[in-house]
Write an enzyme that holds these catalytic residues in place. Structure first.
Site, PDB file in Angstrom:
ATOM      1  N   ASP A   1       0.861  -1.178   0.000  1.00 44.87           N
ATOM      2  CA  ASP A   1       0.000   0.000   0.000  1.00 44.87           C
ATOM      3  C   ASP A   1       0.901   1.232   0.000  1.00 44.87           C
ATOM      4  O   ASP A   1       2.131   1.115   0.029  1.00 44.87           O
ATOM      5  CB  ASP A   1      -0.980  -0.035   1.181  1.00 44.87           C
ATOM      6  CG  ASP A   1      -0.284  -0.079   2.530  1.00 44.87           C
ATOM      7  OD1 ASP A   1       0.934   0.150   2.591  1.00 44.87           O
ATOM      8  OD2 ASP A   1      -0.959  -0.358   3.532  1.00 44.87           O
TER       9      ASP A   1
ATOM     10  N   ASP B   1      -7.437  -7.613   0.070  1.00 42.26           N
ATOM     11  CA  ASP B   1      -6.548  -7.894   1.205  1.00 42.26           C
ATOM     12  C   ASP B   1      -7.321  -7.582   2.455  1.00 42.26           C
ATOM     13  O   ASP B   1      -8.204  -6.703   2.445  1.00 42.26           O
ATOM     14  CB  ASP B   1      -5.308  -7.000   1.179  1.00 42.26           C
ATOM     15  CG  ASP B   1      -5.618  -5.621   1.726  1.00 42.26           C
ATOM     16  OD1 ASP B   1      -6.237  -4.827   0.997  1.00 42.26           O
ATOM     17  OD2 ASP B   1      -5.291  -5.334   2.885  1.00 42.26           O
TER      18      ASP B   1
END
Lengths: 378, 378
Positions: free
Chosen positions: A93, A268
């Site tokens: 991320d 996720d």
């Protein structure tokens, strides 16, 4: 093996899609669930075990890794893959979400954010360029643009301001990413809160920038499931069909099934791992709380038909005992069982989409969850 | 497979011995190190992993298991082996040592001990007969008589009183054990503090009772290593050569080598597992404290020549990072590495005794430890 990043759609069934992302480090079967390896480890799991559950790709958290052990250190040690002994694809991320949720946020402006580390209180700066640089130092195969994720509910004005800023940061991130080796991919992130017109504008703006993949951010932050699903339905038609779509931070098994049926390819979530450490198992028959004393004399495993040792070889009585004694093995087994179940669910969805039987699969899966835990022997 | 308990001596080298204990649940190569599975789990390890390190037998703690989950419950669930998914031999202690070290001890007299659980404060009674009954309910393959282990230093009178009581309890334990299925073994325990004549009297008294194996208790309780080794040397000639000898609660790698060279066949200790959870690795080059910041940029694994993934596949920098972040995987990997090293050491000793080269092996092993950790790259 390929030396480029690509996505092939293999089949669709309604809005649901199955396909294959190819990267120089390996293939990712979609729909894909990515276990979260926050601090360069999927908590309580050996990397080869994570792979054996069927995971093709892990998620690493830029915020945690930039603080400990530090991106430059990871780079010196040969990159995140070697560091954590995981040679397959890694997605990172941007760090933005955790900067805003975990750190003492000091200042956000056009240039980026300045924040205080939750570990040692040190000040750090994060810009779109620095986020991409860090992800590059880690060696991530799939990277995320820096974005601003507002908390829901918020005003439309606030959602629009953050979405527009995120779009400008998308462009800067993309430019910064050009310095990186071929074969990696940078995804743009759709923002816009719970406001349909903002979500559409965000998706269109990003599509104009032509990313190799698109994430949907700012959901699964506490809003009801129907809001999340409505936003996916709003955004989906505006995302290029030939590119993978990643719904960030989602979710429960039911969220996964519902989002896949609306065209999402990647997920996720810490849910299977975190729940595993808190005595909660996800199974074909729904959630089972092993802390409950009703399990203390139950000789049955969680799922005797499973090929996962954690589900098949240990009684509920034993799992309950481990949890009661706060033994590491309890967390290890339930994390393993949950990651196995999540990957099993993804396998099932991929096969059903390929076979054109996704609706049946979805109904049967929900029926299993509704059936509940098998009653103990009388 | 055999249906009886037996011990065969295969070779001796000086006082050091190598042999084989046969039980209905499998063979135990001696000298043997038994990992400690206190609460029906070797902390942080899957049972198949423990086996893969080379462990033939585990130790279970009667005191902990009688409190949680309870001996009767384990029996109902099919015994300790099935409960913890370990089908090979299990040795249990009598519970006496931990009754005296962990619980609120209330009363000790000829009949037994009454104590308060450290878990919930409940009162429990433990007699020689009840200890053997509990070990039988657990289904232990090798069981221990209840004994009284005095703290060192103590007066000779105190050591003698406890030793004589333990001898009388040995006889009662043996009688109680007769009710159990064939193929299991009950060991007597030599006591007598640090007083040679008491140790000899204890060994002789137990030998007269003709046990299938003999434990040496009341050592490794804080006394210097030379006192422990002197007591082993004192006792050894009075233990029947044809029976296995088990030194309880020992020890460091150096303790193991020194005790084997004095005729000991079996060991158990929490050291490899507990140290692993506290960032300490035992290796061919001595102890390595992974908490130390000098490891933070060190790309070398603990031992690149090892066939254990924990020693071979993860850098010191990564292990240091895991420990710093308090990640479970740090404890898991170091526990694994330590158990592997302990079993490697036992394998080496068995092979050297069989080859008649134990003195050379001992010297080379100590040289490795003295050499210390390999220096990091400049």
């Amino acid at each position: 093996m390929t030396d480029t990043f690509s996505f092939q759609l293999h089949a669709t069934d309604g809005a649901a899609r199955t396909g294959l992302i190819s990267t120089p480090r390996g293939e990712i079967r979609t729909p894909a669930f990515m276990p979260v390896g926050t601090a360069a480890t999927v908590k309580g799991m050996y990397p080869e075990q994570v792979r054996a559950t069927g995971a093709d790709v892990l998620l690493g958290n830029t915020y945690h890794l930039m603080l400990r052990p530090g991106a430059e250190r990871v780079a010196e040690l040969g990159g995140l893959h070697r560091f954590m002994n995981w040679e397959r694809p890694i997605l990172t991320d941007s760090g933005g979400f955790q900067v805003m949720s975990l750190s003492g946020l000091r200042k956000l402006d056009e240039s980026g954010v300045t924040f205080r580390s939750h570990v040692d209180g040190a000040m750090h700066e994060m810009s779109p360029e620095r986020s991409v640089e860090i992800q590059g130092l880690l060696g991530a195969d799939i990277q995320m643009q820096l974005d601003e994720c507002v908390r829901l509910p918020c005003t439309d004005e606030e959602a629009e301001r953050a979405m527009r800023l995120s779009l400008r940061w998308a462009e800067r991130s993309k430019r910064a990413f050009e310095a990186q080796p071929k074969g990696r991919a940078l995804f743009g992130i759709v923002q816009g809160g719970a406001v349909p017109r903002l979500r559409v504008a965000s998706a269109q703006g990003l599509a104009d920038l032509d990313f190799p993949g698109y994430s949907i951010g700012g959901l699964a932050v506490g809003e009801p499931q129907e809001v999340m699903l409505a936003m996916i339905e709003t955004v989906e038609p505006h995302l290029p069909a030939a590119k993978p779509r990643y719904l960030m931070g989602v979710g429960t098994p039911d969220d996964l099934v519902e989002a896949v049926s609306r065209g999402i390819d990647m997920f996720d979530c810490v849910m299977p791992t975190r729940s595993g450490r808190h005595a909660l198992a996800f199974t074909r028959f729904g959630k089972i709380n092993l802390k409950n004393a009703r399990h203390q004399n139950d000789p049955r495993p969680l799922d005797e038909t499973s090929d996962c040792p954690a589900l098949r070889d240990y009684s509920r009585a034993y799992l309950h005992h481990l949890i009661r004694c706060e033994e590491m093995l309890g967390s290890m087994l339930l994390t393993w069982a949950n990651l196995h179940y999540y990957q099993d669910l993804m396998r099932g969805m991929r096969a059903a989409i390929a076979a054109g039987t996704f609706a049946d699969f979805k109904a049967a899966t929900k029926e299993g969850w509704a059936q509940g835990d098998i009653p103990a022997r009388p």
